[in-house]
Design a protein around this motif. Structure first.
Motif, PDB file in Angstrom:
ATOM      1  N   ASP A   1      47.525  28.450  40.687  1.00  0.00           N
ATOM      2  CA  ASP A   1      47.175  29.830  41.014  1.00  0.00           C
ATOM      3  C   ASP A   1      48.316  30.721  40.524  1.00  0.00           C
ATOM      4  OD1 ASP A   1      46.108  32.124  42.058  1.00  0.00           O
ATOM      5  OD2 ASP A   1      46.185  31.471  44.155  1.00  0.00           O
ATOM      6  N   LEU A   2      47.983  31.766  39.774  1.00  0.00           N
ATOM      7  CA  LEU A   2      49.005  32.642  39.209  1.00  0.00           C
ATOM      8  C   LEU A   2      49.924  33.199  40.293  1.00  0.00           C
ATOM      9  CD1 LEU A   2      50.124  34.299  36.752  1.00  0.00           C
ATOM     10  CD2 LEU A   2      48.524  36.104  37.445  1.00  0.00           C
TER      11      LEU A   2
ATOM     12  N   LEU B   1      46.322  24.250  33.453  1.00  0.00           N
ATOM     13  CA  LEU B   1      45.486  25.450  33.441  1.00  0.00           C
ATOM     14  C   LEU B   1      45.952  26.381  34.551  1.00  0.00           C
ATOM     15  CD1 LEU B   1      41.892  23.916  33.048  1.00  0.00           C
ATOM     16  CD2 LEU B   1      43.243  25.048  31.265  1.00  0.00           C
ATOM     17  N   ILE B   2      45.723  27.686  34.369  1.00  0.00           N
ATOM     18  CA  ILE B   2      46.073  28.692  35.377  1.00  0.00           C
ATOM     19  C   ILE B   2      44.819  29.464  35.769  1.00  0.00           C
ATOM     20  CG2 ILE B   2      47.484  30.712  35.923  1.00  0.00           C
ATOM     21  CD1 ILE B   2      49.438  29.885  33.796  1.00  0.00           C
ATOM     22  N   PHE B   3      44.605  29.633  37.077  1.00  0.00           N
ATOM     23  CA  PHE B   3      43.532  30.520  37.536  1.00  0.00           C
ATOM     24  C   PHE B   3      44.136  31.710  38.269  1.00  0.00           C
ATOM     25  CE2 PHE B   3      44.083  27.452  40.976  1.00  0.00           C
ATOM     26  CZ  PHE B   3      43.949  28.206  42.133  1.00  0.00           C
ATOM     27  N   GLY B   4      43.318  32.738  38.449  1.00  0.00           N
ATOM     28  CA  GLY B   4      43.816  33.982  39.045  1.00  0.00           C
ATOM     29  C   GLY B   4      44.477  34.901  38.045  1.00  0.00           C
ATOM     30  N   LEU B   5      44.220  34.690  36.736  1.00  0.00           N
ATOM     31  CA  LEU B   5      44.803  35.540  35.694  1.00  0.00           C
ATOM     32  C   LEU B   5      44.124  36.905  35.652  1.00  0.00           C
ATOM     33  CD1 LEU B   5      45.000  32.926  32.790  1.00  0.00           C
ATOM     34  CD2 LEU B   5      46.963  33.978  33.953  1.00  0.00           C
TER      35      LEU B   5
ATOM     36  N   ALA C   1      42.886  45.008  41.140  1.00  0.00           N
ATOM     37  CA  ALA C   1      42.296  44.787  39.820  1.00  0.00           C
ATOM     38  C   ALA C   1      43.341  45.113  38.747  1.00  0.00           C
ATOM     39  CB  ALA C   1      41.062  45.669  39.657  1.00  0.00           C
ATOM     40  N   PRO C   2      43.311  44.423  37.594  1.00  0.00           N
ATOM     41  CA  PRO C   2      42.266  43.499  37.117  1.00  0.00           C
ATOM     42  C   PRO C   2      42.455  42.048  37.544  1.00  0.00           C
ATOM     43  CG  PRO C   2      43.857  43.823  35.379  1.00  0.00           C
ATOM     44  CD  PRO C   2      44.325  44.683  36.530  1.00  0.00           C
ATOM     45  N   LEU C   3      43.335  41.781  38.516  1.00  0.00           N
ATOM     46  CA  LEU C   3      43.448  40.420  39.028  1.00  0.00           C
ATOM     47  C   LEU C   3      42.207  40.078  39.840  1.00  0.00           C
ATOM     48  CD1 LEU C   3      47.142  40.483  40.307  1.00  0.00           C
ATOM     49  CD2 LEU C   3      46.311  39.322  38.261  1.00  0.00           C
ATOM     50  N   PRO C   4      41.716  38.838  39.767  1.00  0.00           N
ATOM     51  CA  PRO C   4      40.623  38.442  40.653  1.00  0.00           C
ATOM     52  C   PRO C   4      41.037  38.620  42.106  1.00  0.00           C
ATOM     53  CG  PRO C   4      41.020  36.784  38.953  1.00  0.00           C
ATOM     54  CD  PRO C   4      42.162  37.749  38.880  1.00  0.00           C
TER      55      PRO C   4
ATOM     56  N   PRO D   1      40.255  33.034  24.212  1.00  0.00           N
ATOM     57  CA  PRO D   1      41.220  33.708  23.324  1.00  0.00           C
ATOM     58  C   PRO D   1      41.842  34.953  23.938  1.00  0.00           C
ATOM     59  CG  PRO D   1      39.286  33.023  22.085  1.00  0.00           C
ATOM     60  CD  PRO D   1      38.973  32.774  23.536  1.00  0.00           C
ATOM     61  N   HIS D   2      41.033  35.749  24.641  1.00  0.00           N
ATOM     62  CA  HIS D   2      41.584  36.993  25.193  1.00  0.00           C
ATOM     63  C   HIS D   2      42.593  36.721  26.300  1.00  0.00           C
ATOM     64  CE1 HIS D   2      38.324  36.205  28.102  1.00  0.00           C
ATOM     65  NE2 HIS D   2      38.928  37.027  28.935  1.00  0.00           N
ATOM     66  N   LEU D   3      42.410  35.619  27.054  1.00  0.00           N
ATOM     67  CA  LEU D   3      43.372  35.292  28.104  1.00  0.00           C
ATOM     68  C   LEU D   3      44.644  34.688  27.524  1.00  0.00           C
ATOM     69  CD1 LEU D   3      41.058  33.861  30.934  1.00  0.00           C
ATOM     70  CD2 LEU D   3      42.050  36.147  30.732  1.00  0.00           C
TER      71      LEU D   3
END
Length: 407
Positions: free
Chosen positions: A222-223, A191-195, A240-243, A157-159
């Motif tokens: 990847d974002l 889906l997206i990673f690296g958010l 930060a706050p990006l991975p 939910p937070h993402l």
């Protein structure tokens, strides 16, 4: 989001001369044979604009959506048609699932009347959770849609809130349930990673939820921080706050491990599919075959030229009112070869070298391979069994380094 990828966007940006366009000649049988059998239809409407989105989208009223569909039909009517039917149709956006069933029927009806649609055509529609119910899905099916691409992006939910998505987690699970109840055997999850603020645990959980839904296809991106987006203004790559890079690499490798173990084929850098469920339309792009791009901000590839329609709605309406199919000057053979290799290398199967040589000549292919020598030396690019392909995993992870050599 399972639409024309960033690689295609970059190619188009570098190859379409904004000020050089010409009206296409009248279609004859010889020319018609080189027309597309695939069509991308852009539906630019969204409930909200996501924080990462740089596509041509708008938050429109019902009246504006109705007008836009009218203009789409006018564009279709003056687009040059071949003597063979469309094999793939992709309605992307935006949020095409905001269309009414009647609007979708009108669009597909116009395509059928102008081009014809093959009986076994793949007809894909992008959808967002919270924009459809079972009744609407059934109506889409009756209109001809046989493949859905659901924009989930995250299962936290937070993402979802951070991304500016218009749906919540309950909408996601409801949407998946409705798709399954409607009997869509062929559907994709995005889906997206690296958010920002996304942890490795978040990503593992998203993969678990995605696999539990048992889609036929999964697209994972990847974002990318686009400059003119809220994320692009708010965050900086590598900070930060990006991975960090190590975390996103591990997310990608973990994705490969889990999805392959679950029976999915990793067939393109960002895409996984059950056997026989690869997206036929997107493979038109990767094989650098021609396709129509219809609608405001849509891109196409017709008669050897990259085409981009006006991004602003008002400009698009004016362009349609002019009633002429216009196109940029065709690219040269060297540029077409570079694009063909750049796009084809995104496929894990790579590119057949003999096919390139037959199409473009041995000398041109040898020259381009010489340009790629740094990638061969680094071990990112391989030649085996007559094919050029990215190595796994290093070539996949560093594909942008390889592609930079080609542009």
């Amino acid at each position: 989001m399972e639409r024309q990828d960033e690689a295609i966007k970059q190619i188009i940006a570098s190859t379409v001369p904004a000020s050089r366009s010409a009206t296409l000649p009248q279609v004859c049988p010889e020319v018609a044979r080189r027309l597309p059998d695939a069509a991308y239809i852009h539906i630019p409407f969204c409930r909200t604009r996501c924080s990462y989105c740089d596509f041509a989208v708008t938050v429109g009223t019902e009246a504006l959506m109705g007008k836009y569909v009218d203009y789409l039909l006018r564009e279709i009517a003056f687009t040059p048609a071949a003597h063979y039917p469309l094999q793939t149709i992709y309605l992307g956006g935006g949020t095409p699932s905001l269309l009414t069933a009647e609007q979708l029927e009108r669009i597909l009806g116009a395509l059928a009347a102008r081009f014809g649609i093959a009986p076994d055509a793949e007809i894909s529609l992008e959808a967002n959770p919270g924009t459809f119910d079972l009744v609407k899905l059934k109506a889409f099916q009756r209109a001809g849609v046989n493949r859905l691409s659901l924009g989930v992006q995250a299962f936290q939910p937070h993402l979802l809130k951070l991304c500016g998505r218009s749906h919540d987690l309950r909408d996601v699970f409801d949407a998946i349930e409705q798709i399954q109840r409607a009997g869509f055997a062929n559907f994709n999850l995005d889906l997206i990673f690296g958010l920002p603020h996304q942890s490795p645990e978040d990503w593992e959980h998203s993969l678990t939820q995605a696999l539990a839904a048992q889609p036929a296809h999964i697209s994972l991106y990847d974002l990318i921080l686009e400059e003119q987006t809220p994320f692009g203004r708010r965050y900086r790559s590598g900070q930060a706050p990006l991975p960090d890079e190590e975390q996103t690499v591990q997310m990608y490798l973990r994705t490969r491990e889990r999805l392959i173990a679950a029976g999915y084929e990793h067939y393109e850098i960002s895409n996984f599919a059950r056997p026989g469920r690869q997206c036929r339309h997107n493979q038109v792009y990767w094989h650098n075959r021609p396709y129509y791009g219809i609608g405001n901000g849509a891109t196409g590839y017709v008669w050897g030229a990259r085409v981009e329609r006006p991004r602003r709605m008002h400009d698009y309406f004016l362009w349609v009112e002019a009633g002429q199919f216009t196109i940029a000057e065709a690219m040269g053979s060297d540029e077409e070869l570079s694009d063909t290799l750049l796009l084809g290398l995104r496929l894990l199967a790579g590119v057949e070298l003999s096919a390139l040589q037959q199409r473009f000549g041995s000398a041109a292919v040898e020259n381009l391979c010489a340009v790629l020598q740094p990638a061969f030396a680094a071990g990112w690019l391989l030649y085996d069994e007559g094919r050029l392909r990215l190595s796994v995993p290093d070539g996949l992870l560093l594909s942008n380094e390889v592609f930079t050599l080609l542009v």
